[in-house]
Design a protein around this motif. Sequence first.
Motif, short mmCIF file in Angstrom:
data_model
loop_
_atom_site.label_atom_id
_atom_site.label_comp_id
_atom_site.label_asym_id
_atom_site.label_seq_id
_atom_site.Cartn_x
_atom_site.Cartn_y
_atom_site.Cartn_z
N TYR A 249 6.41 20.76 44.09
CA TYR A 249 5.76 21.66 45.51
C TYR A 249 6.22 20.73 46.73
O TYR A 249 7.31 21.76 47.77
CB TYR A 249 4.19 21.94 45.75
CG TYR A 249 4.08 22.24 47.64
CD1 TYR A 249 4.49 23.42 47.99
CD2 TYR A 249 3.64 21.31 48.25
CE1 TYR A 249 3.77 23.80 49.22
CE2 TYR A 249 3.36 21.70 49.94
CZ TYR A 249 3.28 22.76 50.14
OH TYR A 249 3.28 22.97 51.53
N ILE B 288 7.03 27.97 46.42
CA ILE B 288 5.92 28.36 45.22
C ILE B 288 5.90 29.75 44.46
O ILE B 288 5.20 29.54 42.89
CB ILE B 288 4.89 28.94 46.83
CG1 ILE B 288 4.45 27.02 47.00
CG2 ILE B 288 3.56 29.33 45.45
CD1 ILE B 288 3.84 28.19 47.74
N SER C 120 4.47 29.03 40.01
CA SER C 120 3.74 29.86 39.69
C SER C 120 4.00 30.42 38.07
O SER C 120 3.23 30.86 37.09
CB SER C 120 3.06 30.25 40.79
OG SER C 120 3.86 31.97 41.17
N THR D 256 -2.74 32.56 41.97
CA THR D 256 -3.67 32.30 42.87
C THR D 256 -3.60 30.72 42.33
O THR D 256 -4.59 29.88 43.44
CB THR D 256 -4.63 33.19 42.92
OG1 THR D 256 -4.47 34.48 42.67
CG2 THR D 256 -6.18 32.90 43.43
N ASP E 106 -1.16 28.53 44.61
CA ASP E 106 -2.33 28.41 46.32
C ASP E 106 -3.34 27.74 46.51
O ASP E 106 -3.61 27.04 46.92
CB ASP E 106 -2.41 30.01 47.06
CG ASP E 106 -0.34 31.09 46.86
OD1 ASP E 106 0.05 30.16 47.06
OD2 ASP E 106 -1.24 32.21 46.14
N SER E 107 -3.98 27.92 45.18
CA SER E 107 -5.52 26.88 45.43
C SER E 107 -5.51 25.87 45.23
O SER E 107 -5.21 24.73 46.42
CB SER E 107 -6.21 27.53 44.83
OG SER E 107 -7.63 26.94 44.49
N SER F 68 -2.97 23.89 48.40
CA SER F 68 -4.09 24.60 49.90
C SER F 68 -5.29 23.38 49.85
O SER F 68 -5.22 22.72 50.73
CB SER F 68 -4.21 25.97 50.09
OG SER F 68 -5.38 26.83 49.19
N TYR G 250 -6.15 32.57 49.31
CA TYR G 250 -5.46 31.31 49.38
C TYR G 250 -3.94 31.41 49.84
O TYR G 250 -3.56 30.18 49.75
CB TYR G 250 -5.73 30.85 47.96
CG TYR G 250 -7.21 30.84 46.93
CD1 TYR G 250 -7.72 30.00 48.11
CD2 TYR G 250 -7.46 31.89 46.27
CE1 TYR G 250 -9.09 29.53 46.95
CE2 TYR G 250 -9.18 31.38 46.03
CZ TYR G 250 -9.53 30.47 46.43
OH TYR G 250 -11.04 30.06 46.52
N SER G 251 -3.55 32.67 49.97
CA SER G 251 -1.99 32.43 50.22
C SER G 251 -1.90 32.09 51.55
O SER G 251 -1.18 31.14 52.30
CB SER G 251 -1.74 33.57 50.38
OG SER G 251 -1.60 33.92 48.26
N VAL H 264 -2.18 28.03 52.26
CA VAL H 264 -1.10 26.76 52.48
C VAL H 264 -0.83 27.37 53.24
O VAL H 264 -0.18 26.15 54.25
CB VAL H 264 -0.33 28.16 51.54
CG1 VAL H 264 0.96 27.36 51.10
CG2 VAL H 264 -0.90 28.14 49.72
N TRP I 64 1.98 36.88 48.31
CA TRP I 64 3.77 36.67 48.72
C TRP I 64 3.71 36.84 49.61
O TRP I 64 4.12 36.44 51.02
CB TRP I 64 5.19 36.54 47.62
CG TRP I 64 5.43 38.28 47.68
CD1 TRP I 64 5.26 39.15 47.05
CD2 TRP I 64 6.57 38.88 49.34
NE1 TRP I 64 5.53 40.09 47.10
CE2 TRP I 64 6.44 39.50 48.75
CE3 TRP I 64 6.74 37.98 50.61
CZ2 TRP I 64 7.65 40.50 50.01
CZ3 TRP I 64 7.20 38.88 51.09
CH2 TRP I 64 7.78 40.05 50.28
N ARG J 193 1.57 34.91 52.38
CA ARG J 193 1.96 33.34 52.36
C ARG J 193 2.96 33.91 53.51
O ARG J 193 3.44 32.39 54.36
CB ARG J 193 1.88 33.04 50.93
CG ARG J 193 2.65 31.75 51.31
CD ARG J 193 2.98 30.83 49.79
NE ARG J 193 1.86 31.61 49.00
CZ ARG J 193 2.92 32.21 47.94
NH1 ARG J 193 4.27 33.07 47.90
NH2 ARG J 193 2.23 32.53 46.38
#
Length: 421
Positions: free
Chosen positions: A204, A210, A214, A238, A241-242, A245, A326-327, A330, A362, A365
Motif C-alpha cells: 500500500y 488495493i 487483496s 475486507t 481494507d481493514s 484503515s 471498511y472501504s 480507508v 470498490w 472506496r
Amino acid sequence: MINHMPVKAKMSIPASLCMRCRGAKRLCGLSYCPIEIEMITRSKISGRSNIKEIDGSSPPSVFVGRYGYPKVSVYPSAPPIRGDTSNLSVSASWLDMPLEEFISARLSMLRGSREFAVDAAVDPDALLQRIQEISLSKGSVDVDILLERPIDTSKIEIDDHVTPMGPASPMKTFSLDPSGTEQHIEKVYYDTDMKAKDAVMKLYENGIDIERISQSLSVGIMGEGKNRKIVPTRWSITAVDSMISDDLIEEAKQRPTIDKFLAYRMRVNGNYFMAILTPSNWIYEWGESWFPGSTWNMWGNQAEVEIDYEGYNGRKTYPDIGGCYYSSRVAVGEAFKKLGRSGGAITWREIYPGFNIPVGVWFVRENMRRLFAQKPEVFDTIDEAMNYVSEWMRVPPEKWKSNSYVYKTLKYNNLERFFSL
C-alpha cells in the motif's frame, strides 16, 4: 429481452419505453442500460455459446471462491482478447467508465477453475505457481486455458463485495506467457519471514492498488511461508481494507484534531455520498439507505437506514452492514492523513431506485476517495454541517440523525458512551 442476456433488470420494462429511450435517456429509471450491457458483452465474447478455450490477456485477475472452505475454487480469468487489459484490474479507473461499459467489461472476463486446499499455498504445486504468476505480473499477461467442458455464458458472478465476473468452467490445462513482474509484489512474495499485514502495508505504501493487494493476499503469495493460505476473494478484500484503515487511524490518533466540522457531498450514478469530519477524538460510522427498487431493497415500500459504528478503540465484531464499512474507513483515514490531522467521521450513502446491480465494495472506496478530494464546506457546529449535507437528502434528515451514533454522541456530549466502545 433475449433469453441468454447476462444481466437483466429486476423489473419489467415495456418495449415501447426502450424504443423511445434507445439507451440514452434512462426512461426506465435504471442507472444502466441492460440492452447496451448485453450488446457490448456479447460482442466481446464473439456471441459464442460453445467456448472451450480462453485465449486472452489477463489484466491480471484471479478470483477465489469461498464455498467448500477449506477447499476452494481458484479462477484465473481473462477476456477473450489479447493486448493491454490492465484497466480491468485497477479500481481507480473504473469510476470514469460508463456503468454499461464497466459491467460488460467485467462480464467478459471468462474464468477457468481448479479446486485447491487453502493451505496449498505453503507448498504450491506447478499449477498453483503458474496461477500465482498472474498476480505477480506487472501488467497484462497472456494466458491460454483449455476447459473440461464449454462455458455456460448465461452464468455470471454478481456479488455485493466483489466486482462482476463472467462465467466459468473447470480447467483442463492452464498456461501463460511470462511477462515482467511487479517488483514490490515480487519482494513480498520472496520474503517468507514477513507477516501478511506487514506485506499489505508495504504494498500500500508503495502505491499498489488495493484490488491488486487483496488479490495477492487471496492467491497466497504473501505472509510467513509456513502460514500462507489461499483466501477467498470476498474475505481478502475486507481484510485488506481493514488492515490499511486500522493503520491509517492509529497514525491519525497521534496528530492534533481538526478544529471545525468539514462537510462533503457528492451525487453520482444513482447514489448520494456524504461525509462530515468532526473535531473530536476518533469516532466513526458508515450508514446506508437503500430505496425501494435498489439492490438490497427490491420489494420494500420505503427507504430503510442502517448504520454501524465504532468508538475510539474500534470494533471487536464484524459490522452487520458489511465490507463497505471498511472501504469507507480507508477513505476517511486517507483524508485525515492528507489533512495532517485527526478527528471523527460520519459517512453516509443513499442508494436510489434503478441502482440494482451489486458492483463490489470498490464502488464505495473509490467514490469516498473522490468525495474527500473535493474542497469541504467548513462549519462551527455539527447541526450546521448536517443541514448542509441534508439539502440533497431524500431520506428525512431526522431519520438519519435518530439512527446515528456519532451525531447523538457529539450533539449531546455523552462522553461515557463515547469512550466505552
